[in-house]
Design an enzyme around this catalytic site. Structure first.
Site, PDB file in Angstrom:
ATOM      1  N   GLY A  62       0.823  -1.158   0.023  1.00  0.00           N
ATOM      2  CA  GLY A  62       0.033   0.017  -0.231  1.00  0.00           C
ATOM      3  C   GLY A  62       0.798   1.174   0.005  1.00  0.00           C
ATOM      4  N   GLN A  67       3.492   9.922   0.986  1.00  0.00           N
ATOM      5  CA  GLN A  67       4.680   9.116   1.189  1.00  0.00           C
ATOM      6  C   GLN A  67       5.699   9.197  -0.272  1.00  0.00           C
ATOM      7  OE1 GLN A  67       2.800   5.284   2.110  1.00  0.00           O
ATOM      8  NE2 GLN A  67       4.628   5.062   3.130  1.00  0.00           N
ATOM      9  N   CYS A 105       5.854   0.197   7.633  1.00  0.00           N
ATOM     10  CA  CYS A 105       5.687   1.158   6.746  1.00  0.00           C
ATOM     11  C   CYS A 105       6.889   1.640   6.041  1.00  0.00           C
ATOM     12  CB  CYS A 105       5.159   2.463   7.544  1.00  0.00           C
ATOM     13  SG  CYS A 105       4.756   3.977   6.567  1.00  0.00           S
ATOM     14  N   LEU A 106       6.718   1.741   4.772  1.00  0.00           N
ATOM     15  CA  LEU A 106       7.933   2.204   3.849  1.00  0.00           C
ATOM     16  C   LEU A 106       8.404   3.405   4.313  1.00  0.00           C
ATOM     17  CD1 LEU A 106       6.281   1.390   0.257  1.00  0.00           C
ATOM     18  CD2 LEU A 106       7.956  -0.070   1.600  1.00  0.00           C
ATOM     19  N   HIS A 147      -4.384   1.949   7.209  1.00  0.00           N
ATOM     20  CA  HIS A 147      -2.988   2.565   7.375  1.00  0.00           C
ATOM     21  C   HIS A 147      -2.878   3.529   6.574  1.00  0.00           C
ATOM     22  CE1 HIS A 147       1.397   1.657   8.234  1.00  0.00           C
ATOM     23  NE2 HIS A 147       1.234   2.454   6.884  1.00  0.00           N
ATOM     24  N   GLU A 148      -3.216   3.196   5.297  1.00  0.00           N
ATOM     25  CA  GLU A 148      -3.137   4.466   4.227  1.00  0.00           C
ATOM     26  C   GLU A 148      -3.910   5.726   4.410  1.00  0.00           C
ATOM     27  OE1 GLU A 148      -0.441   3.870   2.773  1.00  0.00           O
ATOM     28  OE2 GLU A 148      -0.390   1.726   2.952  1.00  0.00           O
ATOM     29  N   HIS A 151      -2.365   7.936   6.754  1.00  0.00           N
ATOM     30  CA  HIS A 151      -1.476   8.881   6.311  1.00  0.00           C
ATOM     31  C   HIS A 151      -1.806   9.844   5.660  1.00  0.00           C
ATOM     32  CE1 HIS A 151       2.499   6.448   6.379  1.00  0.00           C
ATOM     33  NE2 HIS A 151       1.865   5.404   5.762  1.00  0.00           N
TER      34      HIS A 151
END
Ligand code: NI
Length: 180
Positions: A62, A67, A105-106, A147-148, A151
């Site tokens: 995702g 990000q 998380c990236l 989660h997204e 963000h």
């Protein structure tokens, strides 16, 4: 929502310096509230294509536009073995049940922790062609979507994780970890 700060251990800083097009913690961009997408322009299509490539390259499941440094409400949900779904201006209409699972998380590479999320959600938004969509998600896809969407509000999984569950881990093998 109380935002939490973390200390990056010296031996993990190399992962934060990697130039993979993903904005890394503690960049203030990750804490900003993103704005709705007003119009689907060629730039929005370029952004989506860029995000799909960056997510795949980083082995993510995702990604949210902040990000990659763009403060717009646009997310990609890409659970393993499923085609990525792009949602613009996502809104969580319904949430039900509960699940606790491991997240990463990236933007915070190699940190993992357990987060409680709803088990089922209904997500509304528009797709990249401007069509209204409504997704009923359960389990992992619901977790990824929550989660997204977080963000987009400047919220990171570290804010919601059970504090004692957070742990740092070096990659054991290429492509092994799932990152959101
Ligand atoms: Ni993330």
């Amino acid at each position: 929502m109380k935002l939490r700060d973390i200390e990056i251990p010296a031996e993990f800083r190399i992962y934060f310096e990697r130039d993979d097009g993903i904005v890394k913690y503690p960049d203030p961009l990750l804490r900003k509230v993103a704005k709705p997408v007003q119009r689907i322009t060629p730039e929005i299509h370029e952004l989506i294509d860029y995000m799909l490539v960056a997510m795949k390259r980083a082995n993510g499941v995702g990604l949210a536009a902040p990000q990659v440094g763009v403060p717009l409400r646009l997310i990609i949900i890409a659970p393993e073995d499923q085609a990525p779904r792009v949602v613009l201006n996502p809104q969580v209409l319904e949430r039900a049940g509960e699940q606790t699972g491991l997240e990463g998380c990236l933007s915070i590479p190699q940190l993992f922790g357990y987060v409680k999320r709803p088990k089922h959600i209904v997500l509304r938004g528009i797709n990249r062609h401007g069509k209204p969509i409504r997704l009923t998600l359960e389990g992992d896809p619901a977790r990824i979507a929550m989660h997204e969407v977080d963000h987009l509000d400047g919220v990171l999984f570290i804010d919601r994780a059970v504090p004692e569950s957070l742990y740092w881990e070096h990659p054991r093998r290429e492509n092994e970890e799932e990152n959101l």
